[in-house]
Every structure is written in C-alpha cells, then in structure tokens.
Write a protein that holds these residues in place. Sequence first.
Motif, PDB file in Angstrom:
ATOM      1  N   PRO A 122       0.827  -1.210   0.000  1.00 11.61           N
ATOM      2  CA  PRO A 122       0.000   0.000   0.000  1.00 11.61           C
ATOM      3  C   PRO A 122       0.864   1.263   0.000  1.00 11.61           C
ATOM      4  O   PRO A 122       1.988   1.261   0.530  1.00 11.61           O
ATOM      5  N   SER A 123       0.355   2.330  -0.559  1.00 12.68           N
ATOM      6  CA  SER A 123       1.105   3.583  -0.647  1.00 12.68           C
ATOM      7  C   SER A 123       1.411   4.175   0.726  1.00 12.68           C
ATOM      8  O   SER A 123       2.325   4.984   0.864  1.00 12.68           O
ATOM      9  N   ARG A 124       0.646   3.766   1.736  1.00 12.65           N
ATOM     10  CA  ARG A 124       0.860   4.293   3.084  1.00 12.65           C
ATOM     11  C   ARG A 124       2.066   3.662   3.770  1.00 12.65           C
ATOM     12  O   ARG A 124       2.435   4.063   4.881  1.00 12.65           O
ATOM     13  N   VAL A 125       2.696   2.675   3.121  1.00 11.25           N
ATOM     14  CA  VAL A 125       3.837   1.989   3.722  1.00 11.25           C
ATOM     15  C   VAL A 125       5.139   2.664   3.306  1.00 11.25           C
ATOM     16  O   VAL A 125       5.407   2.845   2.112  1.00 11.25           O
ATOM     17  N   ASP A 126       5.933   3.041   4.279  1.00 13.58           N
ATOM     18  CA  ASP A 126       7.244   3.642   4.049  1.00 13.58           C
ATOM     19  C   ASP A 126       8.298   2.559   4.251  1.00 13.58           C
ATOM     20  O   ASP A 126       8.438   2.017   5.358  1.00 13.58           O
ATOM     21  N   ILE A 127       9.024   2.213   3.193  1.00 13.94           N
ATOM     22  CA  ILE A 127      10.045   1.166   3.262  1.00 13.94           C
ATOM     23  C   ILE A 127      11.361   1.759   3.762  1.00 13.94           C
ATOM     24  O   ILE A 127      11.894   2.703   3.170  1.00 13.94           O
ATOM     25  N   VAL A 128      11.863   1.214   4.851  1.00 11.78           N
ATOM     26  CA  VAL A 128      13.148   1.639   5.424  1.00 11.78           C
ATOM     27  C   VAL A 128      14.145   0.509   5.197  1.00 11.78           C
ATOM     28  O   VAL A 128      13.982  -0.590   5.729  1.00 11.78           O
ATOM     29  N   GLN A 129      15.162   0.764   4.396  1.00  9.92           N
ATOM     30  CA  GLN A 129      16.087  -0.296   3.995  1.00  9.92           C
ATOM     31  C   GLN A 129      17.397  -0.260   4.779  1.00  9.92           C
ATOM     32  O   GLN A 129      17.893   0.801   5.166  1.00  9.92           O
ATOM     33  N   ALA A 130      17.950  -1.449   4.982  1.00 11.76           N
ATOM     34  CA  ALA A 130      19.286  -1.585   5.559  1.00 11.76           C
ATOM     35  C   ALA A 130      19.917  -2.836   4.969  1.00 11.76           C
ATOM     36  O   ALA A 130      19.215  -3.769   4.561  1.00 11.76           O
TER      37      ALA A 130
END
Length: 223
Positions: free
Chosen positions: A26-34
Amino acid sequence: MTKLGVITIGQAPRKDVTPILEEHLPSRVDIVQAGVLDGMTKEEIDAKLKPEEGDHTLTSRLTTGQSVVMGRSKMQPLLQQKIYAMEEQGIRQILLLCTGVFPGLATQSSYLIEPDHIIPPAVKAMVGPRRLGVIVPLEEQKGSMNSKFELHGLHPVFAVASPYIVEEGNFEAAARALKDQTDLILLDCMGYTEEARRIVAEASGLPVILSNAIMAKIVSEMI
C-alpha cells in the motif's frame, strides 16, 4: 505512514527489488532499507565472510552491482545486529529480504517476517500434487535448500541461474532443464526480478512464482 523495515543480506538500497515491493505494498507503507554488508568493500567481504567447508552458502548484491558469496555462519551475527539496530529506530515490522534459512534469529519487540517460514508452505498449497521446480542462484545451494521444502512435503527438482549475473541464456537453460520435469517453477531468491520471471516463463511454458512478489503480496495484508 506505516514503516516496514527491509533488511537485505547484501547492501542497501536494493534498487533492483524495491520496485517490486512498492508495486504490491500500500502507498501508506514507508520502506526503510538496511543492508548487512553496508559500508563494506567487496574485498573485505571476500576476506571476512568467505564460506567455509560445510557452511551454508549465500549470495547477494552490492550497490555497485557486483555479487558476493558468503557463509551463513559468518554473516548471520551481522544480520542479527542489523535487526536490533532497526528495532532501535522504532520499526515494529521487519522483512528479511532473503529466502535463506537463518535458525535462531531474534527480535526484542518487533515482528520479524522470514520468507523461508512463509514461501514453502504457500508454494505447497499452490502446487498441490503437481511437480515443483526451483531455480536457485548457486550450484552449492541445490543440496542445502532442499531441507526447507522437505519439511512441507515438497521434493523439488533444482536448476541454477544467478539473479546477479543477468544473462538471458542462463535463465533459458535453467527453464529448459525443468520444463519436462516440473509443472510449476519457483524463483527461490529475493534478488530475482520480473524480467527473470518473464524469461523463465517463456522458455518453459510453465507458471513461475517470483519470491519477492509473493512476499510483497502477503506482507501487504499484514501491515
């Protein structure tokens, strides 16, 4: 925004895989990558994380586009550190961007989503009595990956094509090797792309499951 932590066993950001996740989440999800290997050079990785005899062999991608090979026993402690570091950022749901098996990973307060716990039983339900083919990145993985499928009553036929050496002929050869022995093919690495699925599907004429796409669809229902 809802934050979803995504940890690759290579280096972040994963520009090859992230678009597939974004397509289904969903567009409301902010993906934080590591990435487990963030800040390390290929030379350091080759020297410190080289697989020893008998270790589970893993592969992933660096931000340079290069691929690396690692031993699980050396890499997993670094992965555990990344999980704890992401928890300290306040992230409560973390997706491991690898289909490998990592016994004993832990969290303190977050929910860790491990593809190896989800994909085999989901594929078992999809395959039913039909024959399963699995494409893996490395020849060494054909034996070590078998056990996670056997737990669910699956006995796949394996072929090899690396997602990080993108040569159409490699995927076509793997697809042809499985074509007459299987009824459905799983691309068993989070590094495979939609292009890889297209090549394998066209060369084999069979349905092809993309690991990162199926995980994105499942995770989209969880957050």
